[in-house]
Design a protein around this motif. Structure first.
Motif, short mmCIF file in Angstrom:
data_model
loop_
_atom_site.label_atom_id
_atom_site.label_comp_id
_atom_site.label_asym_id
_atom_site.label_seq_id
_atom_site.Cartn_x
_atom_site.Cartn_y
_atom_site.Cartn_z
N THR A 192 35.12 42.11 35.60
CA THR A 192 36.58 41.94 35.61
C THR A 192 36.94 40.52 36.03
O THR A 192 37.90 39.93 35.50
CB THR A 192 37.20 42.95 36.58
OG1 THR A 192 36.82 44.27 36.21
CG2 THR A 192 38.72 42.85 36.57
N GLY A 207 36.82 38.15 33.08
CA GLY A 207 37.98 38.32 32.21
C GLY A 207 39.23 37.71 32.80
O GLY A 207 40.01 37.06 32.07
N SER A 235 41.33 34.67 31.05
CA SER A 235 42.72 34.91 30.63
C SER A 235 43.69 33.92 31.27
O SER A 235 44.81 33.74 30.78
CB SER A 235 43.13 36.34 30.99
OG SER A 235 43.08 36.54 32.40
N TYR A 266 31.41 36.55 26.72
CA TYR A 266 32.27 37.61 27.24
C TYR A 266 32.80 38.48 26.11
O TYR A 266 32.72 39.72 26.17
CB TYR A 266 33.44 37.01 28.03
CG TYR A 266 34.38 38.04 28.60
CD1 TYR A 266 34.20 38.54 29.89
CD2 TYR A 266 35.44 38.54 27.84
CE1 TYR A 266 35.07 39.51 30.41
CE2 TYR A 266 36.30 39.50 28.35
CZ TYR A 266 36.10 39.98 29.63
OH TYR A 266 36.95 40.95 30.14
N ALA A 324 31.92 42.43 25.41
CA ALA A 324 33.00 43.41 25.43
C ALA A 324 32.96 44.27 24.17
O ALA A 324 33.16 45.49 24.23
CB ALA A 324 34.34 42.70 25.57
N ALA A 331 39.84 44.84 26.14
CA ALA A 331 39.50 43.45 26.45
C ALA A 331 39.16 42.68 25.17
O ALA A 331 39.52 41.51 25.02
CB ALA A 331 38.32 43.41 27.42
#
Length: 701
Positions: free
Chosen positions: A191, A194, A198, A212, A216, A224
């Motif tokens: 997490t 991410g 972001s 990533y 995902a 995601a």
């Protein structure tokens, strides 16, 4: 469990054991019958002579150790709470034994097994969560870390996923369940990664972006994946825009088995979905070479890997997993989603063997080895590694494996145990390290065959009853005298009734009565339980026993009429009664009758050899009785003969057989001290012979 114990300071220095052997000594170990602790000490290779015994160093150290660390309070809570589930499972097995043989194949049975298995999983999860909390712990750090319970959680839950599916889904594709297991226990991508990406204006420029996004998609994390695919709409390449706009609905509509009521519909939708992926691949290949990269890297290669995963290309999946640091588990799960979405459980081992030949599990990681064995359909191998991880895990997995016919019930010729019973008893031995856990220890042992049941009997016989502590309480004492069984003894009694161990209950009752000096009733209980060794222990307690032994006389008369009773123990009781009567006559000052009874003990040969020395010492006051000669010369000769046999046998190393009771009664430190006491008997016999010569027959009363 360690295979060695370190003694500090050492009894023998490292490399000097041969010197100890050369000195005629060795290391010895004695196991405690109360738990699985032991004592270690140095002993002589050959039995010492009485002179050597006297010279032995009384300060020789004795080390006490336990084969297992006694469970801490939190670990004990885990063991006792999960034992409730184990008991429920054993009740289910008893129910199955009363049903038709094919009932264990029914949906009702599978549902019950699955429910109890999931109970184990949920409880392990609770323990893991609790152990992970950063709260103050007054007792110090946990005996087993939160990571240990995490490994139990991953292993047990994987076992349930692979081997105990929901009733009716045994032949259903397993991919979605495996992916859920992987994402639950091995969270990737993180997490934090991410959140960091972001927050960037141009995340595709970060070196972690494509790994990533690829992972995902590999993990089926559509939320995601879609978020970062839409971020690429701001990418400077128009061709990438067009490709991602086609890829987004493909990710959104990837078929999941849970969305279909029939597998055929699922299979048809997969074919249509793969056609869309093929079309996207065609568009990808049409991108000119000069447009396949940006200022940072070759975006076309990264996107091509993602499309290769969706196409189910085995080589791409393995290469991508290696690049992003994934292991064999992730490849196996991805295979069941992208390569063969209709893969059944029984088909998994063949694929796994192919994958782990290129990406083997870590042989030093017991958790990883358990996973590999379960994926490979090797339950016995999984148990072997689970045993190294935690005997709790191996025992409870083996219990369910046998119930679901994953392992055979056949008994091993060497151990005389089934594979399930081997692991259950190994776990029970660990429980036995804490005597306070005797209740659940015997629960596990009694669930096994005769060997385990006999072990449980021995545990029950040695449960500390703490009767003296109870009797010190006036209220409890009055309840006991009223015939009520209370405290630990009540629990032991209940356990005996539950498992139909009547002989054990009677033996424990006899031990309790002996502690209360109710020897007559104790003998009755020992007889009904056929506890012959218990009878021998009653006789050999001490001289104080004779105060109560006359109560045994009625029992002896009854035993002598039973041909099934072992004769040696009847002789023990006959001796006990005769010896008690001798002391009664001495108290009444009926010395002539006392002398006759004492001599009869030897003439009738009812005295155990360990009691000869005691009886001979008792003869001294009668031999020195001044008013008259109480023994015939033939009788005195017999006493002298027994005395000489004691001296001869002791000199030949059999002193323990002849002197053990007198050693205890007189609280002597060595056999030499006891023999000095017996010299007094020899002197009394010599004086008696002299008196016989002087007084002659007239000296007889």
């Amino acid at each position: 469990m360690s295979d060695h114990l370190n003694l500090v300071p050492p009894l023998v220095e490292s490399g000097k054991f041969q010197e100890l052997l050369d000195a005629g000594q060795t290391l010895s170990v004695a196991l405690s019958p109360a738990d699985n602790s032991l004592s270690a000490f140095i002993t002589n290779l050959n039995p010492p002579s009485p002179e050597e015994t006297e010279k032995e160093d009384d300060d020789q150290p004795i080390y006490f150790a336990s084969l297992d660390a006694v469970p801490s309070s939190e670990r004990r809570l885990f063991l006792t709470d999960t034992s409730v589930i184990f008991s429920a499972f054993q009740h289910l097995m008893k129910t199955a034994a009363t049903r038709p043989d094919d009932w264990t194949q029914s949906d009702e049975y599978i549902t019950m097994v699955r429910k109890l298995s999931i109970d184990y999983v949920n409880f392990i999860k609770e323990c893991w969560v609790h152990a992970s909390q950063p709260i103050p712990r007054p007792d110090g750090p946990l005996q087993f870390s939160s990571d240990h319970y995490r490994t139990l959680y991953t292993c047990f839950s994987l076992f349930v996923v692979l081997n105990i599916p929901e009733a009716g889904y045994e032949q259903a594709p397993v991919g979605d369940e495996l992916m859920e297991w992987l994402n639950t226990h091995f969270i990737e991508p993180s997490t934090e990664e991410g959140d960091a990406l972001s927050a960037l204006d141009r995340p595709w420029e970060d070196e972690t972006f494509w790994p990533y996004l690829t992972r995902a998609i590999l993990r089926g994390l559509s939320k995601a994946s879609l978020f970062f695919l839409r971020v690429l709409e701001n990418h400077p390449s128009n061709r990438l825009h067009r490709l991602t706009s086609t890829l987004i609905p493909i990710i959104e509509t990837q078929p999941r088995l849970s969305n279909f009521t029939a597998e055929l519909d699922f299979a048809n939708e997969i074919r249509r979905w793969r056609d869309k992926v093929k079309a996207l691949r065609i568009d990808m290949d049409r991108v000119p070479e000069n447009d396949r990269f940006d200022d940072n890297e070759h975006w076309w290669d990264k996107l091509s890997d993602i499309i290769g995963i969706l196409e189910g290309r085995q080589d791409v999946i393995e290469r991508v997993c290696e690049d992003i640091g994934a292991d064999w588990k992730e490849v196996c799960v991805a295979w069941s989603i992208f390569v063969d979405p209709r893969m059944r459980r029984e088909e998994l081992p063949e694929i796994v063997s192919q994958i782990i030949s290129d990406m083997p599990p870590d042989p030093t990681d017991h958790e990883d080895m358990v996973h590999a064995a379960l994926f490979s359909g090797q339950p016995a191998e999984a148990l072997r590694h689970a045993l190294k991880l935690d005997r709790w895990l191996a025992a409870h997995l083996a219990d369910i494996m046998e119930a679901t016919q994953l392992i055979e019930k056949d008994v091993d010729e060497d151990s005389e145990l089934s594979l399930r019973d081997q692991h259950i008893l190994a776990y029970a031995e660990y429980l036995h390290s804490d005597p306070a856990l005797w209740r659940i220890t015997v629960d596990y042992m009694y669930s096994c065959n005769e060997i385990g049941q006999r072990q449980a009997d021995e545990v029950l016989l040695r449960v500390p009853l703490r009767l003296q502590e109870q009797n010190s309480d006036r209220k409890v004492d009055s309840r006991i005298r009223a015939g009520e069984i209370v405290g630990v003894l009540k629990d032991v009694n209940a356990t005996c009734f539950e498992y139909k161990r009547e002989s054990v209950r009677r033996t424990i009752a006899a031990q309790t009565l002996v502690s209360d000096k109710d020897y007559g009733l104790a003998v009755s209980y020992c007889t009904s339980a056929e506890d012959w060794k218990g009878l021998a222990r009653i006789v050999d307690r001490s001289q104080k026993f004779t105060q109560y032994a006359l109560a045994i006389a009625p029992s002896v008369q009854e035993l002598r009429t039973q041909s099934t009773i072992q004769g040696v123990f009847v002789h023990r009781l006959i001796f006990a009664v005769r010896y008690a009567r001798y002391h009664e006559l001495m108290e009444k000052q009926e010395y002539q009758d006392a002398a006759s009874d004492l001599l009869a003990i030897f003439v009738e040969d009812v005295a155990p050899t360990s009691w000869w020395a005691v009886v001979l010492c008792d003869s001294v006051p009668l031999l020195r009785y001044a008013p008259a000669l109480l023994f015939p010369t033939s009788g005195v000769s017999l006493l002298l003969q027994k005395l000489e046999e004691i001296f001869i046998q002791t000199s030949q190393g059999a002193g323990d057989d002849y002197l053990s009771i007198l050693l205890r009664v007189m609280k002597c430190r060595s056999e030499k001290d006891v023999l000095e006491r017996l010299i007094t008997v020899r002197l009394a016999l010599a004086q008696y012979f002299a008196r016989c010569l002087v007084l002659g027959p007239a000296g007889r009363s």
